[in-house]
Write an enzyme that holds these catalytic residues in place. Structure first.
Site, short mmCIF file in Angstrom:
data_model
loop_
_atom_site.label_atom_id
_atom_site.label_comp_id
_atom_site.label_asym_id
_atom_site.label_seq_id
_atom_site.Cartn_x
_atom_site.Cartn_y
_atom_site.Cartn_z
N LYS A 36 6.65 0.60 11.39
CA LYS A 36 7.42 -0.29 10.98
C LYS A 36 8.85 -0.07 11.46
CE LYS A 36 3.91 -1.40 8.35
NZ LYS A 36 3.98 -1.59 6.94
N SER A 54 0.80 -1.11 -0.07
CA SER A 54 0.13 0.03 -0.10
C SER A 54 0.92 1.21 0.02
CB SER A 54 -0.92 0.08 1.32
OG SER A 54 -0.10 -0.08 2.39
N THR A 55 2.01 1.29 0.70
CA THR A 55 2.68 2.39 0.69
C THR A 55 3.33 2.91 -0.70
OG1 THR A 55 3.35 1.80 2.94
CG2 THR A 55 4.60 3.70 1.98
N GLY A 111 2.43 -8.61 2.05
CA GLY A 111 1.40 -8.44 0.92
C GLY A 111 1.62 -9.99 -0.14
N GLY A 149 6.95 -9.13 2.66
CA GLY A 149 6.22 -10.42 2.32
C GLY A 149 4.69 -10.24 3.03
N ALA A 175 7.98 -2.35 3.59
CA ALA A 175 8.44 -3.32 4.45
C ALA A 175 7.43 -3.48 5.76
CB ALA A 175 9.91 -2.77 4.91
N GLU A 202 10.06 -8.99 -5.22
CA GLU A 202 10.52 -8.07 -4.62
C GLU A 202 11.88 -8.31 -4.38
OE1 GLU A 202 7.82 -7.70 -1.40
OE2 GLU A 202 6.88 -6.03 -2.15
O1 DER Z 1 4.74 -7.69 0.92
C1 DER Z 1 5.65 -6.84 0.98
O2 DER Z 1 6.67 -7.10 0.89
C2 DER Z 1 5.26 -5.21 1.23
O3 DER Z 1 6.02 -4.41 0.60
C3 DER Z 1 4.77 -4.96 2.58
O4 DER Z 1 6.02 -5.69 3.28
C4 DER Z 1 4.60 -3.65 2.87
O5 DER Z 1 3.46 -3.41 2.77
P1 DER Z 1 2.68 -2.12 2.99
O6 DER Z 1 3.32 -0.79 2.27
O7 DER Z 1 1.05 -2.26 2.61
O8 DER Z 1 2.76 -1.89 4.45
#
Ligand code: DER
Length: 233
Positions: free
Chosen positions: A125, A31-32, A101, A99, A87, A107
């Site tokens: 985070k 999402s970020t 997501g 991970g 992350a 990635e």
């Molecule tokens: O799945 C992933 O690796 C994403 O980058 C996750 O780690 C971060 O997701 P977010 O931006 O929705 O917090």
């Protein structure tokens, strides 16, 4: 300021600092990163930049296309200038859990092909030790037929508990963009040698990749509710 605004300010700061004309840019997942791609599209438009974007997932590819950015691939661009990604947690040594997501495999591949991996996140985070804040465990992508023996071997080696990640919008487990399952390893010991853990787990037949990114991240931006950004490197 909301968490979303905190994510946005971190994403905008990173893109403004690292995206340059003629760069090959890795687009992370989650999402970020959505905010980072928004900012990238703005800069490409206003500054007339030439940027080739390499996706790290189906989601990232759709984001690139949605914003009419130039889509590339590793076949033609095996070396990237910078990847910007999210992350789930960043520890004091810049070791990442990724991970959440489910996109960790592509990635990590794209990050490994990048001169720089830049992480963008909200302040929740930012940790001292892995596991301080992120409680869903370390994601591990595995070949479906092997998930039970892999689960047993990891618990036997390092303890904790492992869950097969269940899907929400479909019955059964999450299936990744690569056709694999995700195991989430709820580890107990926060003081493990994460480089060794990553190596040992990767050696287990059937393990495709782990969500441990060790010594891969050059800089992290953590957006704060008030709109400021903490940077770590
Ligand atoms: O799945 C992933 O690796 C994403 O980058 C996750 O780690 C971060 O997701 P977010 O931006 O929705 O917090």
């Amino acid at each position: 300021m909301s968490l979303e605004q905190a994510k946005q300010v971190a994403a905008y700061r990173a893109v403004d600092e690292f995206v340059t004309n003629n760069c090959v840019f890795g687009v992370g997942s989650g999402s970020t990163v959505i905010y980072a791609v928004q900012r990238l599209a703005e800069k490409v438009e206003t500054d007339n930049l030439k940027v080739t974007c390499i996706p790290t997932s189906f989601q990232a590819k759709q984001l690139i296309l949605k914003h009419n950015l130039t889509l590339g691939e590793l076949d033609t661009h095996p070396v990237l200038d910078v990847t910007i990604d999210g992350a789930d947690e960043v520890d004091a040594n810049m070791t990442l859990i990724k991970g959440g997501g489910g996109c960790l495999l592509q990635e990590k591949i794209v990050a490994s092909c990048s001169k720089k991996l830049i992480v963008i996140a909200d302040y929740t985070k930012d940790s001292k030790k892995l596991g301080d804040r992120y409680k869903k465990g370390i994601p591990i992508e595995v070949i479906p037929m092997a998930y039970v023996p892999i689960k047993n071997k990891i618990v036997g080696l390092f303890g904790g508990e492992i869950k097969l990640r269940s899907a929400i919008a479909k019955a059964g487990p999450v299936v990744t963009d690569n056709g694999n399952f995700i195991l989430d390893w709820l580890f107990i010991n926060q003081d493990l040698d994460w480089q060794n853990v990553d190596t040992v787990i990767k050696m287990i037949p059937g393990v495709v990749e782990t969500g441990l990114f060790v010594n891969m991240c050059q800089k992290a931006y953590f957006g704060q509710p008030e709109g400021i950004v903490n940077e770590r490197s």
